[in-house]
Design a protein around this motif. Structure first.
Motif, PDB file in Angstrom:
ATOM      1  N   PRO A 498       0.815  -1.220   0.000  1.00 16.70           N
ATOM      2  CA  PRO A 498       0.000   0.000   0.000  1.00 16.70           C
ATOM      3  C   PRO A 498       0.842   1.260   0.000  1.00 16.70           C
ATOM      4  O   PRO A 498       1.988   1.264   0.443  1.00 16.70           O
ATOM      5  CB  PRO A 498      -0.805  -0.118   1.304  1.00 16.70           C
ATOM      6  N   CYS A 500       1.009   5.322   1.232  1.00 20.96           N
ATOM      7  CA  CYS A 500       0.492   6.165   2.317  1.00 20.96           C
ATOM      8  C   CYS A 500       1.009   7.586   2.184  1.00 20.96           C
ATOM      9  O   CYS A 500       0.969   8.358   3.136  1.00 20.96           O
ATOM     10  CB  CYS A 500       0.909   5.594   3.672  1.00 20.96           C
ATOM     11  N   ALA A 506      -4.495   1.999  -0.165  1.00 24.25           N
ATOM     12  CA  ALA A 506      -4.158   1.705   1.223  1.00 24.25           C
ATOM     13  C   ALA A 506      -4.599   0.315   1.670  1.00 24.25           C
ATOM     14  O   ALA A 506      -4.358  -0.065   2.811  1.00 24.25           O
ATOM     15  CB  ALA A 506      -4.777   2.759   2.147  1.00 24.25           C
ATOM     16  N   LYS A 507      -5.242  -0.439   0.775  1.00 24.03           N
ATOM     17  CA  LYS A 507      -5.770  -1.750   1.163  1.00 24.03           C
ATOM     18  C   LYS A 507      -5.057  -2.852   0.387  1.00 24.03           C
ATOM     19  O   LYS A 507      -5.140  -2.921  -0.841  1.00 24.03           O
ATOM     20  CB  LYS A 507      -7.275  -1.802   0.884  1.00 24.03           C
ATOM     21  N   LEU A 508      -4.374  -3.725   1.114  1.00 22.78           N
ATOM     22  CA  LEU A 508      -3.637  -4.813   0.467  1.00 22.78           C
ATOM     23  C   LEU A 508      -4.548  -5.696  -0.373  1.00 22.78           C
ATOM     24  O   LEU A 508      -4.160  -6.163  -1.450  1.00 22.78           O
ATOM     25  CB  LEU A 508      -2.937  -5.669   1.533  1.00 22.78           C
ATOM     26  N   VAL A 616       1.863   1.470   8.302  1.00 27.78           N
ATOM     27  CA  VAL A 616       0.695   1.374   7.426  1.00 27.78           C
ATOM     28  C   VAL A 616       0.562  -0.020   6.831  1.00 27.78           C
ATOM     29  O   VAL A 616      -0.534  -0.597   6.815  1.00 27.78           O
ATOM     30  CB  VAL A 616       0.762   2.439   6.318  1.00 27.78           C
ATOM     31  N   ARG A 619      -0.675  -2.412   9.516  1.00 28.78           N
ATOM     32  CA  ARG A 619      -2.101  -2.247   9.780  1.00 28.78           C
ATOM     33  C   ARG A 619      -2.936  -2.772   8.614  1.00 28.78           C
ATOM     34  O   ARG A 619      -3.985  -3.402   8.815  1.00 28.78           O
ATOM     35  CB  ARG A 619      -2.391  -0.762  10.037  1.00 28.78           C
ATOM     36  N   SER A 620      -2.481  -2.541   7.389  1.00 30.82           N
ATOM     37  CA  SER A 620      -3.215  -2.993   6.214  1.00 30.82           C
ATOM     38  C   SER A 620      -3.334  -4.511   6.183  1.00 30.82           C
ATOM     39  O   SER A 620      -4.387  -5.061   5.835  1.00 30.82           O
ATOM     40  CB  SER A 620      -2.523  -2.487   4.942  1.00 30.82           C
ATOM     41  N   ASN A 623      -5.811  -5.627   8.849  1.00 34.60           N
ATOM     42  CA  ASN A 623      -7.168  -5.364   8.354  1.00 34.60           C
ATOM     43  C   ASN A 623      -7.614  -6.437   7.378  1.00 34.60           C
ATOM     44  O   ASN A 623      -8.770  -6.890   7.411  1.00 34.60           O
ATOM     45  CB  ASN A 623      -7.234  -3.997   7.666  1.00 34.60           C
ATOM     46  N   ARG A 631      -9.320   1.802   5.671  1.00 36.43           N
ATOM     47  CA  ARG A 631      -8.007   2.358   5.371  1.00 36.43           C
ATOM     48  C   ARG A 631      -7.018   1.988   6.467  1.00 36.43           C
ATOM     49  O   ARG A 631      -7.381   1.757   7.612  1.00 36.43           O
ATOM     50  CB  ARG A 631      -8.087   3.879   5.247  1.00 36.43           C
ATOM     51  N   ALA A 632      -5.745   2.005   6.104  1.00 37.98           N
ATOM     52  CA  ALA A 632      -4.699   1.610   7.052  1.00 37.98           C
ATOM     53  C   ALA A 632      -4.044   2.813   7.708  1.00 37.98           C
ATOM     54  O   ALA A 632      -3.085   2.661   8.463  1.00 37.98           O
ATOM     55  CB  ALA A 632      -3.642   0.771   6.336  1.00 37.98           C
TER      56      ALA A 632
END
Length: 633
Positions: A498, A500, A506-508, A616, A619-620, A623, A631-632
Motif C-alpha cells: 500500500p 500512504c 491503502a488496502k492490500l 501502514v 495495519r493494512s 485489516n 483504510r490503514a
C-alpha cells in the motif's frame, strides 16, 4: 492506468514581485497573476478531479478592508466554476462602469482576488468525504494578519493520530483529525508562538501595539516556524502557505517523495507540482525551472525577498517513481524519455511470452496514458527485429534469393489501434451502482486488426493495480478480435504494497499481486506463512512506528515474479475467454534503470522511506486478515 485510482493533488502558486500597475502597463492587464494561476491549474487538471480552490492575499490592505479571498468548488468543472465566479465580479463592474476596472487602486480596494499573492489547488481526495470542507486551501483566521494562515498541498501523513495527540497535549481542541486540519493547526500553533516571541521582543523595546504588528510582519521567521512544525511529520508532502500580511512559502518533504518545482525572475515567483506546466505557462526553458530541494522551503517575504531555506534533512532521496510512470505529464523531457525506456526494457520478456512468434504479433496500448511506454516498446522491438534480420541474412549466405531478401527486410513490428475508450460511457457507468455488464463496453475495439487464431496481441498498460478493469472489460473485448494469445504488459513492476504518501492505495486486498501470492500460499500448502505474518504483525501493532518491521514481504518471498504473473493471468481469465492469456510486468531493476533518480519504489518492494510506511503496511495486513475493509492510516 486502466484501474481507476485517486492520486496526487496539484499545487499552483504565484507571487507578483512588482506593483499591479507594472503588469497593467507591460501586459495590458493587472489580472496577469490571475491569468497565470488559471493556466497553472488548468495544465494540472489531471492531478485533481474531486475539487479545486483558489486563495489570494492583498498586500498592504487597510484595516476594515478584506485582504484574504478564497473560493472552492467540488463540482466536476471545479476550475472553470471558480474562475467564472471570479470573472463575474469583474464583468459586473465592466457593465456598470466601463473603464473602472483599469483604476487599479479602486480595484484592489473593492474587488475580490485583485491581489499580489495567489495560490491554487487541485484535489484528489484520499482521506475524508469529498465535501467542500475538505477542499483546499484551508484557512486559520485571526484578527492579527501575521497569525492568519492559509495552506494547501499535495500530501498525506502516516501519523496524523500522533500529531493530533500532540496538539491536544498543548491544550488545543482541533476541529478534525484529517491530515489537512492537523497540519494547518500544527503550523498555526508555531506561527502563534513565533508571533508571541516577536511581540515580547518589541514590547521590551517600547513599541506601541500598532507598531509591534508592523514589526512582527517584517521580522517573522517562517523557516523556524516550519522547522518546529514539521519535526513530527511522517509522510510525503509538497505544501504551500500564505500568511495574512503577505509572507508565503512552498515546502517539500525531506525524502523528496512529493514533487515541487519553481521559477523566479524579477517580476514573478511561480511554483507548481510539475516542471513542464511552469515551462508552458511562463514560456521558459526547462533549465530555468528549478526543482525544490528535498527538505527545503522556498520563502517569499512580503517585501519580495526570495530565499531557499533547509527545514528538515535532507534524508535519502526517495522520489515517487509513480510520478514518472504515470501521474506527471508526459511532456516533461525527462519523464518522456524514462517512460520510453520502461517500454523498451520489456522486450526480452515480451519475446518469451509470444514464443518468439514476432511475425504473428500485433502491438498496441491501453489506455492513452500508456502511449509513451508503447513507443519505447515498439522502438525496442524494432531494434530486436533488426538484430534478428541480420542473423537471417548471415544464415542465408551468398545463396540468398530475392524472395528471402524481401521476407527478411519486411520484418518489423505490426502496430494497430485495437481499442478506443468511450469517455462518456465511462462517466455514466461510474455513477451507476449496478455496473454489471456495462463495464464490458467501456472500450470499443477496431475489428479486423487481428488474424483470428493466428496472431498474438500484445497490449501495454502503465500499471496493473486491482486488475478489475482488465478482467471484466479489456480482456473480454480484446478476445472478441480472436487472437491466439493475449499478452498484457505492465510498464511498472507488480504493485505489492500500500501507499500512504498521496495515492489512494491503502488496502492490500485491492492488489491483484497480493491476492495472487495469498492464493499461491494456500495452493502450495504454505498457509502457515500467512498465519506467521499475521501473528508477527499483530504483536507489533501498538509499537512506535520506528520499531515496526514490514513482515508482509514474507508473503511474496517463496515465489518468483514469473510464478506470480502466471497466477495473476489465471485469476484474470474468465471461462468465456478463448485466447491464451499471459501477464508480463516490468522488473524493479528495470524501473531503476529507466528512472535512476526516482528511487521511491515502496509500492513494489515494500521499502518505505519513512517509519510510518511500515506502520501502514502492518495495519493494512491486519485489516485484510481480520476482514476489515478500511483504510490503514
Amino acid at each position: 492506468m486502466t484501474d481507476e485510482i485517486k492520486h496526487e493533488c496539484g499545487i499552483a502558486f504565484i507571487r507578483l514581485l512588482k506593483p499591479l500597475e507594472y503588469y497593467q502597463l507591460k501586459y495590458g492587464t493587472w489580472r496577469y497573476g490571475l491569468n497565470k494561476l488559471y493556466l497553472l491549474m488548468e495544465k494540472q487538471h489531471n492531478r485533481g478531479q474531486d475539487g479545486a480552490g483558489v486563495a489570494t492575499i492583498k498586500l498592504d490592505a487597510q484595516p476594515g478592508h478584506e485582504y484574504l479571498n478564497r473560493l472552492r468548488s467540488i463540482n466536476p468543472s471545479a476550475i472553470n466554476d471558480i474562475f467564472q465566479e471570479i470573472k463575474k465580479n469583474f464583468n459586473d463592474i465592466e457593465d456598470k462602469s466601463p473603464g473602472l476596472l483599469k483604476d487599479i487602486a479602486w480595484a484592489k480596494e473593492n474587488l475580490p482576488f485583485c491581489a499580489e499573492v495567489l495560490m491554487g489547488h487541485l484535489r484528489y481526495g484520499t482521506y475524508g468525504k469529498n465535501n467542500i470542507e475538505n477542499a483546499h486551501p484551508v484557512v486559520r483566521h485571526n484578527n492579527w494578519r501575521s497569525r492568519t494562515l492559509i495552506m494547501a498541498g499535495n500530501f498525506n501523513l502516516t501519523n496524523v493520530d500522533e500529531i493530533f495527540g500532540h496538539l491536544v497535549d498543548l491544550g488545543q481542541h482541533p476541529r478534525g483529525k484529517i491530515d489537512t486540519v492537523t497540519m494547518l493547526e500544527n503550523v498555526g500553533h508555531f506561527l502563534d508562538a513565533e508571533n508571541q516571541k516577536q511581540f515580547n521582543i518589541f514590547k521590551k523595546q517600547g513599541l506601541t501595539n500598532r507598531e509591534i504588528s508592523g514589526a512582527i510582519e517584517k521580522n517573522i521567521d517562517l523557516a523556524e516556524v516550519l522547522q518546529e512544525s514539521s519535526k513530527k511529520w511522517d509522510g510525503g508532502y509538497a505544501i504551500m502557505g500564505m500568511i495574512g500580511h503577505g509572507d508565503a512559502f512552498i515546502m517539500r518533504d525531506p525524502w523528496a517523495i512529493r514533487p515541487a518545482f519553481y521559477y523566479r525572475d524579477d517580476e514573478i515567483v511561480v511554483a507548481a507540482s510539475e516542471r513542464p506546466v511552469i515551462q508552458t505557462v511562463m514560456n521558459v526553458a526547462a533549465e530555468e525551472v528549478q526543482e525544490l530541494a528535498a527538505g527545503s522551503a522556498l520563502i517569499i517575504k512580503k517585501d519580495g525577498e526570495v530565499s531557499t531555506e533547509y527545514i528538515r534533512g535532507p534524508y535519502e532521496r526517495r522520489s515517487c517513481s509513480f510520478e514518472r510512470i504515470y501521474f506527471s505529464r508526459g511532456s516533461d523531457k525527462d519523464i518522456y524519455r524514462e517512460r520510453k525506456k520502461l517500454g523498451e526494457l520489456l522486450i526480452p520478456r515480451i519475446v518469451t511470452a509470444v514464443n518468439n512468434e514476432l511475425e504473428n504479433t500485433v502491438f498496441s496500448f491501453i489506455p492513452n496514458t500508456a502511449e509513451t511506454a508503447f513507443y519505447g516498446m515498439v522502438h525496442g522491438m524494432e531494434k530486436h527485429m533488426q538484430t534478428e534480420a541480420k542473423k537471417r541474412f548471415l544464415e542465408c549466405g551468398r545463396e540468398i534469393t530475392e524472395e528471402q531478401i524481401d521476407k527478411i527486410i519486411s520484418l518489423k513490428p505490426r502496430i494497430e489501434k485495437v481499442a478506443i475508450k468511450d469517455i462518456k460511457l465511462r462517466t455514466f457507468i461510474s455513477q451507476d451502482e449496478g455496473r454489471g455488464d456495462l463495464v464490458g463496453h467501456v472500450y470499443d475495439i477496431t475489428y479486423k486488426t487481428i488474424r483470428k487464431d493466428i496472431d498474438n496481441l500484445v497490449i501495454i498498460d502503465d500499471s496493473i493495480v486491482r486488475g478489475t478493469t482488465l478482467k471484466y472489460s479489456i480482456i473480454r473485448i480484446l478476445d472478441r478480435l480472436g487472437p491466439k494469445r493475449i499478452v498484457v504488459v505492465s510498464s511498472s513492476p507488480q504493485i505489492r504494497y500500500p501507499d500512504c504518501y498521496g495515492i489512494d492505495m491503502a488496502k492490500l486486498g485491492d492488489f491483484v499481486a497480493f491476492r495472487a501470492a495469498i492464493d499461491l500460499l494456500k495452493e502450495t500448502g504454505r498457509e502457515n506463512i500467512i498465519n506467521d505474518v499475521y501473528k508477527k504483525s499483530k504483536a507489533q501493532e501498538n509499537l512506535p512506528k520506528e520499531e515496526i518491521t514490514n513482515y508482509v514481504k514474507e508473503i511474496y518471498a517463496p515465489f518468483t515474479q514469473v510464478e506470480i504473473c502466471e497466477k495473476i493471468a489465471e485469476m484474470l481469465k474468465t471461462p468465456d475467454i478463448k485466447a491464451e492469456l499471459k501477464i508480463v510486468f516490468q522488473t524493479v531493476e528495470g524501473l531503476h534503470e529507466a528512472c535512476p533518480n526516482h528511487t521511491g519504489d515502496w509500492y513494489f518492494t515494500g521499502n518505505y522511506p519513512t517509519p510510518g510506511g511500515n506502520k501502514v503496511v502492518n495495519r493494512s495486513f491486519i485489516n485484510f486478515i481480520e476482514g476489515r475493509n478500511s483504510r490503514a492510516y
